[in-house]
Scaffold this active site. Structure first.
Site, PDB file in Angstrom:
ATOM      1  N   LYS A 112       0.822  -1.220   0.000  1.00 47.01           N
ATOM      2  CA  LYS A 112       0.000   0.000   0.000  1.00 47.01           C
ATOM      3  C   LYS A 112       0.855   1.269   0.000  1.00 47.01           C
ATOM      4  CE  LYS A 112      -4.234  -2.135   1.402  1.00 47.01           C
ATOM      5  NZ  LYS A 112      -3.783  -3.541   1.577  1.00 47.01           N
TER       6      LYS A 112
HETATM    7  C1  LIG Z   1      -4.399  -4.634   0.903  1.00 46.87           C
HETATM    8  C2  LIG Z   1      -3.601  -5.896   0.754  1.00 46.87           C
HETATM    9  C3  LIG Z   1      -3.954  -6.890  -0.180  1.00 46.87           C
HETATM   10  C4  LIG Z   1      -5.196  -6.787  -1.049  1.00 46.87           C
HETATM   11  O1  LIG Z   1      -5.058  -5.799  -2.046  1.00 46.87           O
HETATM   12  P1  LIG Z   1      -6.347  -5.264  -2.855  1.00 46.87           P
HETATM   13  O2  LIG Z   1      -5.840  -4.168  -3.693  1.00 46.87           O
HETATM   14  O3  LIG Z   1      -7.289  -4.781  -1.774  1.00 46.87           O
HETATM   15  O4  LIG Z   1      -6.905  -6.401  -3.627  1.00 46.87           O
HETATM   16  C5  LIG Z   1      -3.136  -8.000  -0.299  1.00 46.87           C
HETATM   17  N1  LIG Z   1      -2.045  -8.156   0.480  1.00 46.87           N
HETATM   18  C6  LIG Z   1      -1.679  -7.224   1.400  1.00 46.87           C
HETATM   19  C7  LIG Z   1      -0.475  -7.474   2.243  1.00 46.87           C
HETATM   20  C8  LIG Z   1      -2.436  -6.058   1.576  1.00 46.87           C
HETATM   21  O5  LIG Z   1      -2.075  -5.152   2.499  1.00 46.87           O
END
Ligand SMILES: *Cc1c(COP(=O)(O)O)cnc(C)c1O
Length: 494
Positions: A112
């Site tokens: 993120k």
């Molecule tokens: C948020 C997240 C996901 C999922 O990603 P999306 O874009 O919501 O599909 C997968 N793995 C981790 C470690 C995350 O923080």
């Protein structure tokens, strides 16, 4: 380049407005009205650029109401110094020939950061572009990774305050500590009694609280959100698919035009949707492998065309994928429905009233042409972490392990021989208890002891942001009831 709402395609706004607003008035999500296409020459040229150059190239097609200087300054501030090892999206080749795209080298050790390091800069320029003064108050409900990444992104950003709410009983000890020790003079963190749903509905209620809204307007403060329905969070993610392809090209691993698959551990469908957009822009991608944990609503949808959120919710070892309503799927459906906003709205109404909907055979065929869906339970996640470490010498976090296991299923099922890249979304140290248990068979519940054990077992360095947590002072200890969240916000802005 304008952006239209999935629930009212006649509503069209510029990039700056879409990013500031986050969501359209009638509840739709903003999507680009058409996708730019990169020429094969442009794709080859990306191979000779660093990550910053690649981001400048891709974003120039989408942020057309930003000046080049605005784009460049935001991109540099995001990616120049904040990722360990220099390359924010390094590609690793495993001995078996499979690739891993490491997106967890940022300040919070989850992917993120790729978007949330850039979003604050984009928001600041967007406010200038539309001539909006005053202050922005970002409110975020988090089940773990988003809150910390948003706090790190927005800390000390001029003209912005950020408040994060998390469920008192619902985040891992490491995630809680990451947030409670957050630095910055414009941040606040608050636990809410109850589960994540409670926290999330509490934040939604604040966004629509007329009294609070009036109080804020009187002080020239605007609400905004940092979650993945915002176009400004999706756009930065398109860049790393191009970057990974460019690295494969420049490393001689593929020929120009060669098709590559990506496997993505999926929750809210934001990350994998960015891959779909990259494909639509001319990147030669094959199948997009959508990996779910035991909350396998997406795997079922891709197999059957029926989206059914009426099912038990499971807490798993990959908590960031514990989700039953994948909000970004709305954008994909809008495109698959050929931008029919009324048909899309009807499906979303079905979801709201019945918790389910079904798409036509035509839409299902279009969906299956681009996506493969699969799922993997905790037991197999754990076995995959152990097997890949033993066979390939590579340590996966639980989310990435889900994608690795589903990739095995996909390749076995189809016999596809195209090169496949597994997107790695978190550092294994962020989930040290689960990863250590996968390797040793023994559970260590203290996060720091588990981290030490994992380092001793694997010899891999602990990422600095996690190692440093131990010596940081706890700044935020407030725990409130849902009913008191609004007063917590008022206290914060005083
Ligand atoms: C948020 C997240 C996901 C999922 O990603 P999306 O874009 O919501 O599909 C997968 N793995 C981790 C470690 C995350 O923080």
């Amino acid at each position: 380049m304008n952006y239209i709402s999935t629930r009212n395609a006649a509503r069209s706004v510029g990039a700056s407005q879409a990013i500031l607003q986050g969501i359209s008035e009638e509840g739709g999500l903003f999507v680009p009205e058409r996708l730019p296409r990169l020429t094969p020459e442009e794709l080859v040229a990306l191979g000779h650029m660093d990550y910053i150059g690649r981001a400048e190239t891709i974003l120039s097609h989408f942020l057309t109401d930003f000046t080049p200087a605005q784009r460049t300054s935001a991109i540099r501030a995001a990616y120049e110094n904040n990722f360990e090892g220099g390359h924010p999206a390094a590609l690793k080749k495993l001995p078996s020939g499979r690739y891993v795209l490491e997106l967890f080298r940022g300040p919070t050790c989850a992917f993120k950061d790729m978007a949330l390091q850039l979003l604050p800069g984009l928001m600041a320029h967007a406010a200038d572009n539309v001539g909006r003064g005053g202050e922005t108050l970002i409110l975020t409900a988090t089940s773990g990774d988003t809150g910390k990444a948003a706090l790190e992104g927005f800390k000390n950003a001029p003209g912005i305050k950020i408040m994060v709410f998390y469920p008192a009983e619902g985040v891992s000890p490491m995630q809680k500590l990451q947030m409670a020790t957050q630095e910055g003079d414009n941040v606040a963190v608050c636990a809410v009694r109850g589960n994540f749903d409670n926290t999330q509905t509490g934040v939604k209620a604040i966004f629509t609280d007329p009294v609070l809204k009036a109080t804020l307007s009187a002080r020239n403060i605007f609400f905004s959100s940092a979650n993945s329905i915002n176009w400004g969070r999706l756009l930065p993610q398109i860049v790393y698919y191009f970057s990974a392809y460019a690295d494969l090209l420049s490393g001689g691993d593929i020929q120009p035009g060669e098709v590559v698959n990506f496997a993505v551990p999926t929750g809210n469908f934001g990350n994998i949707l960015a891959a779909y957009y990259a494909k639509g822009m001319g990147l030669p991608l094959g199948r997009l492998i959508c990996a779910s944990n035991q909350n396998d609503v997406l795997a079922e949808f891709i197999a059957t065309g029926i989206y059914n959120a009426r099912r038990p919710f499971h807490l798993t070892l990959s908590p960031s994928m514990d989700i039953l309503i994948s909000s970004n799927l709305e954008r994909l459906l809008f495109h698959l429905l050929k931008q029919d906003d009324r048909a899309l709205s009807a499906l979303m109404d079905d979801l709201k009233t019945d918790g389910a909907y079904q798409v036509s055979d035509e839409v299902l065929a279009a969906l299956q042409a681009d996506f493969f869906g699969g799922s993997c339970d905790d037991q197999r996640t754990t076995a995959t972490i152990k097997a890949i470490f033993e066979r390939e010498g590579y340590l996966l976090d639980p989310h990435t392990a889900v994608a690795m296991a589903v990739t095995d299923d996909y390749l076995a099922r189809t016999g596809d021989t195209a090169k496949t890249v597994v997107v790695a979304t978190a550092s294994p140290y962020k989930f040290a208890e689960a990863v250590t248990e996968a390797l040793t068979g023994r559970r260590e519940t203290d996060a720091f002891l588990a981290t030490e054990q994992l380092a001793a077992l694997t010899g891999l360095p602990v990422p600095a942001p996690l190692a440093g947590l131990r010596s940081k002072a706890v700044r935020f200890t407030d725990v409130v009831d849902k009913a008191d969240m609004a007063s917590a916000v008022l206290r914060f802005i005083e």
